[in-house]
Design an enzyme around this catalytic site. Structure first.
Site, mmCIF file in Angstrom:
data_model
loop_
_atom_site.group_PDB
_atom_site.id
_atom_site.type_symbol
_atom_site.label_atom_id
_atom_site.label_comp_id
_atom_site.label_asym_id
_atom_site.label_seq_id
_atom_site.Cartn_x
_atom_site.Cartn_y
_atom_site.Cartn_z
ATOM 1 C CB ILE A 1 3.262 2.452 4.719
ATOM 2 C CG1 ILE A 1 2.104 3.269 5.470
ATOM 3 C CG2 ILE A 1 4.673 2.450 5.522
ATOM 4 C CD1 ILE A 1 2.005 2.837 6.724
ATOM 5 N N GLY A 2 3.966 0.988 2.010
ATOM 6 C CA GLY A 2 4.886 -0.023 1.424
ATOM 7 C C GLY A 2 5.529 0.506 0.199
ATOM 8 N NE ARG B 1 -6.237 5.427 14.006
ATOM 9 C CZ ARG B 1 -5.957 6.334 15.223
ATOM 10 N NH1 ARG B 1 -7.143 6.502 16.096
ATOM 11 N NH2 ARG B 1 -4.884 6.916 15.440
ATOM 12 C CG HIS C 1 1.492 3.967 17.892
ATOM 13 N ND1 HIS C 1 2.021 5.247 17.624
ATOM 14 C CD2 HIS C 1 0.862 3.605 16.545
ATOM 15 C CE1 HIS C 1 1.736 5.570 16.539
ATOM 16 N NE2 HIS C 1 1.179 4.918 16.122
ATOM 17 C CG ASP D 1 -0.291 -6.409 -0.645
ATOM 18 O OD1 ASP D 1 -1.421 -7.103 -0.248
ATOM 19 O OD2 ASP D 1 -0.439 -5.258 -0.524
ATOM 20 N N GLY E 1 0.918 -1.193 -0.128
ATOM 21 C CA GLY E 1 -0.010 -0.022 -0.143
ATOM 22 C C GLY E 1 1.070 1.100 0.021
ATOM 23 C CB ALA F 1 0.122 -4.141 11.241
ATOM 24 C CG ASN F 2 -1.496 1.114 14.372
ATOM 25 O OD1 ASN F 2 -0.833 0.907 15.364
ATOM 26 N ND2 ASN F 2 -1.838 1.970 13.703
HETATM 27 C C1 LMR Z 1 -0.144 6.860 13.026
HETATM 28 O O1 LMR Z 1 -0.141 7.032 13.839
HETATM 29 O O2 LMR Z 1 -0.361 7.559 12.109
HETATM 30 C C2 LMR Z 1 -0.695 5.449 12.795
HETATM 31 O O3 LMR Z 1 -0.680 4.336 13.728
HETATM 32 C C3 LMR Z 1 -2.000 5.029 11.905
HETATM 33 C C4 LMR Z 1 -3.109 5.380 12.932
HETATM 34 O O4 LMR Z 1 -4.264 4.906 12.538
HETATM 35 O O5 LMR Z 1 -2.972 6.472 13.488
#
Ligand code: LMR
Length: 313
Positions: free
Chosen positions: A16-17, A87, A180, A36, A14, A124-125
């Site tokens: 970022i990739g 998200r 995070h 991918d 995507g 990844a989150n």
């Molecule tokens: C960010 O901090 O930019 C990433 O973790 C993406 C997000 O959903 O906030």
């Protein structure tokens, strides 16, 4: 002479990739494999071709390959994982746990099979929970698995400080600790501009606003982009970590690393300063904190712990 060109596997083709691939080539860190799933074959092959054509302009000798086959990723020295769903406005990172864990199970199993010697950086989150799952499923050594977030969060904090002062970002030294999430801990007491403590340069109400904006930095971009999340700064942050490993720079960077008693935490990945060199995470650095900072860090850890408890491996 032995062939020493490094191999960088990027899992997720995507935004970022694509930026990771571009930065890796521009910094001439090694050859890149952009992976991918088959549905995204055109995207990874297209980005690879486009970047290879760009490399002729400035004479970069690193090649990008777009692939949907893990065999092409095999033997990577560094793997950076951006696969997963971003998200949408109004969502928290934690809302992504189930959907991204499903993807991580597959990615981590493939890394175990194809890249057992790689230094692996997860983007990844929800980040701290995903890197926990990655290490558990892949079984990779604890020093070879990290989460990228602290560099990004710190970079955001520095950016807002430099903007507020109208000063060069080069002279801003700062550190953001913790998970995070919205409870991350920008360490104001340890932050300086040109060696001068931040608290002497910026009024408390302005500083509080900067801290709040840093904590919600990801959400600010999600709200602007609407269909995705940040990609330039996350890519640059991940590449800084990859570079420190590949070139044995031994930089001290904030990252989600497996803690075993440091900061009073055991068995969780959490954002703290670490030294990254040829040995992966070579050192976990403990910052001396006062009681208020400790309390903030504990709050951030409680959030991470709660999310990790929802991880079913
Ligand atoms: C960010 O901090 O930019 C990433 O973790 C993406 C997000 O959903 O906030």
């Amino acid at each position: 002479m032995a062939h020493t060109k490094k191999k960088i596997g990027l899992i997720g083709g995507g935004q970022i990739g694509g930026n990771l691939a571009l930065l890796a080539v521009q910094k001439q860190l090694g050859d890149v494999v952009l992976y991918d799933i088959p549905a995204a074959e055109g995207m990874v092959k297209g980005k690879a071709l486009d970047i290879n054509q760009l490399s002729a302009v400035d004479g970069y000798d690193c090649r990008v390959t777009g692939t949907t086959d893990w065999k092409d990723v095999a033997g990577s020295d560094v793997v950076i994982i951006t696969a997963g769903v971003p998200r949408k406005p109004g969502m928290s990172r934690e809302d992504l746990l189930d959907v991204n864990l499903k993807i991580m199970r597959d990615v981590a199993a493939n890394i175990k099979q194809h890249c057992p010697n790689a230094f692996v950086i997860n983007v990844a989150n929800p980040l701290d929970a995903m890197v926990f799952a990655l290490q558990k499923i892949s079984g990779l050594p604890k020093n070879m698995v990290v989460g990228m977030a602290g560099v990004l969060d710190t970079s955001r904090f520095k950016c807002f400080v430099a903007e507020a002062l109208g000063s060069s970002i080069r002279d801003v030294e700062a550190l953001v600790l913790g998970g995070h999430g919205d409870d991350m801990v920008p360490l104001v007491r340890h932050s300086t501009v040109g060696g001068v403590p931040l608290t002497q340069l910026i009024a408390k109400d302005k500083l509080d606003a900067i801290i709040d904006r840093t904590r919600k930095g990801g959400a600010e971009l999600v709200a602007l982009y609407k269909t995705g999340s940040a990609y330039f700064a996350p890519a640059a942050s991940s590449i800084a970590m990859a570079e420190s490993y590949l070139l044995d720079r031994k930089r001290v960077l904030p990252a989600a690393a497996l803690l075993e008693g440091q900061y009073g935490i055991n068995g969780y990945f959490f954002g703290v300063p670490v030294q990254i060199g040829a040995g992966g995470v070579e050192k976990i650095v403990e910052v001396e904190l006062n009681e208020a900072e400790k309390a903030e860090l504990n709050k951030s850890f409680d959030s991470v712990k709660k999310t990790v408890e929802g991880v079913k491996l």
